[in-house]
Each structure stands twice: as C-alpha cells, then as structure tokens.
Design a protein around this motif. Structure first.
Motif, mmCIF file in Angstrom:
data_model
loop_
_atom_site.group_PDB
_atom_site.id
_atom_site.type_symbol
_atom_site.label_atom_id
_atom_site.label_comp_id
_atom_site.label_asym_id
_atom_site.label_seq_id
_atom_site.Cartn_x
_atom_site.Cartn_y
_atom_site.Cartn_z
ATOM 1 N N TYR A 168 0.833 -1.204 0.000
ATOM 2 C CA TYR A 168 0.000 0.000 0.000
ATOM 3 C C TYR A 168 0.871 1.259 0.000
ATOM 4 C CZ TYR A 168 -3.380 3.483 1.669
ATOM 5 O OH TYR A 168 -4.155 4.603 1.807
ATOM 6 N N PHE A 171 2.433 1.720 -3.435
ATOM 7 C CA PHE A 171 1.485 2.290 -4.393
ATOM 8 C C PHE A 171 1.268 3.772 -4.126
ATOM 9 C CE2 PHE A 171 -2.789 3.649 -5.481
ATOM 10 C CZ PHE A 171 -2.842 3.324 -6.831
ATOM 11 N N ASP A 172 1.086 4.115 -2.865
ATOM 12 C CA ASP A 172 0.803 5.502 -2.510
ATOM 13 C C ASP A 172 1.952 6.414 -2.918
ATOM 14 O OD1 ASP A 172 -0.965 7.443 -1.077
ATOM 15 O OD2 ASP A 172 0.785 7.642 0.207
ATOM 16 N N PHE A 175 1.833 6.758 -6.700
ATOM 17 C CA PHE A 175 0.669 7.500 -7.165
ATOM 18 C C PHE A 175 0.825 8.988 -6.883
ATOM 19 C CE2 PHE A 175 -3.715 9.074 -6.874
ATOM 20 C CZ PHE A 175 -4.247 8.576 -8.048
ATOM 21 N N ALA A 192 3.668 2.724 -8.648
ATOM 22 C CA ALA A 192 2.262 2.356 -8.472
ATOM 23 C C ALA A 192 1.911 1.124 -9.303
ATOM 24 C CB ALA A 192 1.357 3.528 -8.844
ATOM 25 N N ALA A 195 3.457 -1.893 -7.733
ATOM 26 C CA ALA A 195 2.711 -2.312 -6.549
ATOM 27 C C ALA A 195 1.473 -3.114 -6.949
ATOM 28 C CB ALA A 195 2.309 -1.105 -5.715
ATOM 29 N N ILE A 196 0.806 -2.686 -8.013
ATOM 30 C CA ILE A 196 -0.360 -3.418 -8.503
ATOM 31 C C ILE A 196 0.048 -4.813 -8.968
ATOM 32 C CG2 ILE A 196 -2.073 -3.516 -10.357
ATOM 33 C CD1 ILE A 196 -2.297 -0.480 -10.151
ATOM 34 N N THR A 199 0.794 -6.943 -5.950
ATOM 35 C CA THR A 199 -0.426 -7.242 -5.196
ATOM 36 C C THR A 199 -1.258 -8.289 -5.921
ATOM 37 O OG1 THR A 199 -0.411 -4.984 -4.320
ATOM 38 C CG2 THR A 199 -2.444 -6.222 -4.061
ATOM 39 N N MET A 219 -6.253 -0.159 -5.261
ATOM 40 C CA MET A 219 -5.225 0.345 -6.166
ATOM 41 C C MET A 219 -5.795 0.582 -7.564
ATOM 42 S SD MET A 219 -1.953 -2.032 -5.167
ATOM 43 C CE MET A 219 -1.068 -1.871 -3.608
ATOM 44 N N HIS A 223 -5.910 3.975 -9.566
ATOM 45 C CA HIS A 223 -5.045 3.999 -10.748
ATOM 46 C C HIS A 223 -5.848 4.318 -12.008
ATOM 47 C CE1 HIS A 223 -0.986 3.198 -12.113
ATOM 48 N NE2 HIS A 223 -1.441 2.481 -13.114
#
Length: 391
Positions: A168, A171-172, A175, A192, A195-196, A199, A219, A223
C-alpha cells in the motif's frame, strides 16, 4: 535472450532458495550468478524448463559458496541432497518472499526497496530513479536491509497484513509522486504499477484473504483515474475537476468486481472499506453527483475498524463537510493535530466552501509549504492565488 522471462523467473527462483532455508543475501547472490550463467548459455535457445534449470544452477551456486566458506559448513551441507526439479518447485513462494522483504525490523522505505529488488526483479538503478536518489544511496539502503535480515530463517510466510501495508505504501508513493517531476522516461520505474503487479501475485497466493483482494481493488480504482490527474503542463487536477472521460472504465470495472467478491466474504477490513469509498467516487458521472452520504457511512465504518487514526478522521471531515456543511467538517478538524499532513489543505477547502475566502487562501499557502510533491505544491499555491485575485 528473453530478458522479460529472466526478470519474471528471478523472484520465483529466489523464493525457492529461501524456502529451502538459504540466507536471503546468499540466496540472492546465487540467483544472480545463475542468471549470469543463463545469459551466457541460453543464446542457443531457452531450456524446456527454464525455472527448473535456474533453480538447479542457483542451488549449486549457493552450496558451492557455503562449501568454500569453511570445513564446518562443508560437513553441514554434505547431508543435503539437491532436490530435483518437479511439482514441489511449482509452489507459489510469492508470499514467503514478500514476508521476508516486509520484515518488521525494516523501515518502510527499506522494505519497499528490498521488495522491488528481490520480488520485483528491478535493478538498483531502476529503484534509485523511482525514489529520486543516487544509485549508490539505494545500493547502501538495500545492503543494510539484507544485513538486517542476515541469519533470519523463514520456513513459513509471515504476517500478510505487514506485506499489504508495504505494498500500500509503495502504491501511494508512486501515485502521489507520479507527475511531480514530469513524465517518466524510458527505463524508469512506475512504483504504483509495480505495486499493482505485486499485489496481484499476492492476491493469487492467498485467494481466501478478502483484504488482499480489497487492496488490489483499491489500487485499481485509484489507478484508473491517473490519466486525468495531471494535465499536459504537469499541473495537478483535483478529483472534482478531472475529465472523467479519461478514466479507465475497464480498470474501474475490474476493481468493482474484486471489491464485490471481497465484501461477500463478510470479513470487512480497512482496504475493502477504502476501496468502497473509491468506487463511489468512480461511479459518479460528475463531482456534483457524488454520493457523499454513503461515503460518510463508509468513513464511519473505517473509523470503527481503525480507531484513533487521524488520517481517517481528516478524510471523514471532508465527507462531513459535504453532508452536514463545511462548518461541521471544520469543527472536526479543530480537534486534530495541527502538524497532521494535509490538515491545512483540507481546512482551506472547507473554509472556501463556507465562504471564508481570505482564510482559505492563507491556509492554502501554509499547506503548500509541506506539500509532498512539486505538483501538489504548485496546485495549492494556484488555489491561493485564485482566491486572492477574486477575493
């Protein structure tokens, strides 16, 4: 030579060695040696079982390194028989490897860096560019993380929640910072998107965990708006003003589908709730059509699940401001720590809605001083200038 295949197989092979009990740093060294040998020997064609080939070579490299360390180590490894590649090597070691990289002894920044290196298969240079730091600095950070984990044995996966937290944060960071210094160039890493990808792997390895699916949904739902978040000049575009025709509807549909399946488990968690809030924003055809009463209900639920969370309370104040009026939202903000990130920006927004334009302008300038990105700093100063011109 299929470089994409090697990048995909690298973390899988590393996971096998870690599962067999290899020290993290030594296992990664062995995998890198195996990859180098693959580059030399696969020019004539990729073997039928490339993962099994790499596991075999990497394990031999690891054992050779141990044998050369000392005679005592030689006696220890002499009892090991090299497992032949087979069904056991098809086990998904994603969670095991992510657990190792997200060890609680590591700082969030170190955990993200090590995850990108070991599980993401990225080079140190790529990770350094993503964090906007010199390559030497990133190399030292990753080396320190490996030393912290030296001697740790992970036969079983660790806490999934710790892994979710690191993903998380990854991703943050990606982003928020995307667009803050201009578009990324060739070879740069999209944190980001990475991270996706990770995940997705995690959610597949723990299919009965609704929070993993909830995080992936969250996400994707954020996104999906990315193309509209930064304008061609690099300026941040706030959610109410975004061109919603630029949103990725297929990605939104996937996120909503994941969320619905996660909510059906009746094991509600914070990532599912945040995804539900994001879905309501994505579902609105325009900012004026946003279902703020339902969003507030979800924030009430999030506050129940994560009590005493000032970030949740700050975001909930925005929802209260839309449902019960900006002054009601401002009363909630008054109880929060003045040093809380984005507190001044939210207060400025609510003051503007309440008609307090001079106070809103002052707070926008104050918020700009602690903005997390260049794009957000410019946006906040632009709002202050707009209010000062028309005030």
């Amino acid at each position: 030579m299929d470089e994409a295949l090697l990048r995909d197989l690298s973390p899988q092979v590393l996971g096998v060695l870690v599962r067999r009990g290899a020290d993290f740093a030594a296992a990664e060294d062995a995998v890198q040696e195996a990859l180098a040998e693959a580059v030399r020997r696969w020019d004539g064609g990729t073997p039928d079982e490339p993962k099994a080939w790499l596991v075999t070579v990497a394990w031999r490299k690891f054992l050779d390194a141990r044998r050369s360390a000392s005679a005592r180590v030689l006696r220890e490894v002499a009892v090991h028989r090299e497992p032949s590649p087979g069904p056991a090597e098809q086990a998904d070691d994603t969670l095991l490897l992510l657990s190792r990289c997200c060890h609680p002894a590591l700082s969030p920044a170190s955990a993200i860096s090590l995850t990108l290196r070991a599980v993401g298969g990225l080079t140190t240079a790529q990770i350094a560019r993503a964090f906007l730091v010199p390559e030497a600095t990133m190399a030292q950070r990753i080396s320190r993380a490996k030393r912290t984990l030296a001697g740790e044995r992970f036969e079983q996966p660790g806490d999934v929640r710790a892994v979710l937290r690191v993903l998380y944060l990854m991703f943050d960071q990606g982003f928020v910072n995307r667009g803050s210094t201009g578009d990324q160039g060739p070879g740069d890493t999209d944190l980001a998107a990475e991270a996706i990808r990770l995940t997705r792997q995690l959610a597949a390895s723990v299919p009965r965990d609704p929070e993993a699916a909830g995080l992936l949904a969250l996400m994707l739902l954020h996104h999906a708006r990315r193309a509209a978040r930064i304008d061609p000049s690099g300026q941040l575009v706030p959610l109410p003003l975004q061109d919603r025709s630029l949103w990725d509807t297929a990605m939104i549909a996937e996120g909503v589908d994941l969320l619905q399946h996660a909510l059906a488990s009746d094991l509600l968690g914070e990532y599912q709730v945040q995804a539900a809030i994001a879905a309501l924003h994505d579902d609105a055809a325009s900012a004026d059509e946003t279902d703020w009463p339902q969003i507030l209900e979800w924030y009430d639920e999030l506050a129940r699940i994560t009590p005493d969370n000032p970030v949740v309370e700050l975001n909930r104040a925005v929802a209260v401001g839309h449902v019960d009026g900006p002054l009601a939202g401002l009363r909630l903000i008054e109880a929060l720590d003045p040093g809380l990130p984005r507190r001044d920006a939210v207060a400025a927004y609510l003051h503007e809605r309440a008609g307090n334009r001079a106070e809103a302008a002052r707070l926008y300038v104050l918020a700009a001083r602690s903005a997390p990105s260049i794009a957000e700093n410019a946006h906040l100063l632009k709002q202050a200038a707009r209010l000062n011109r028309t005030g």
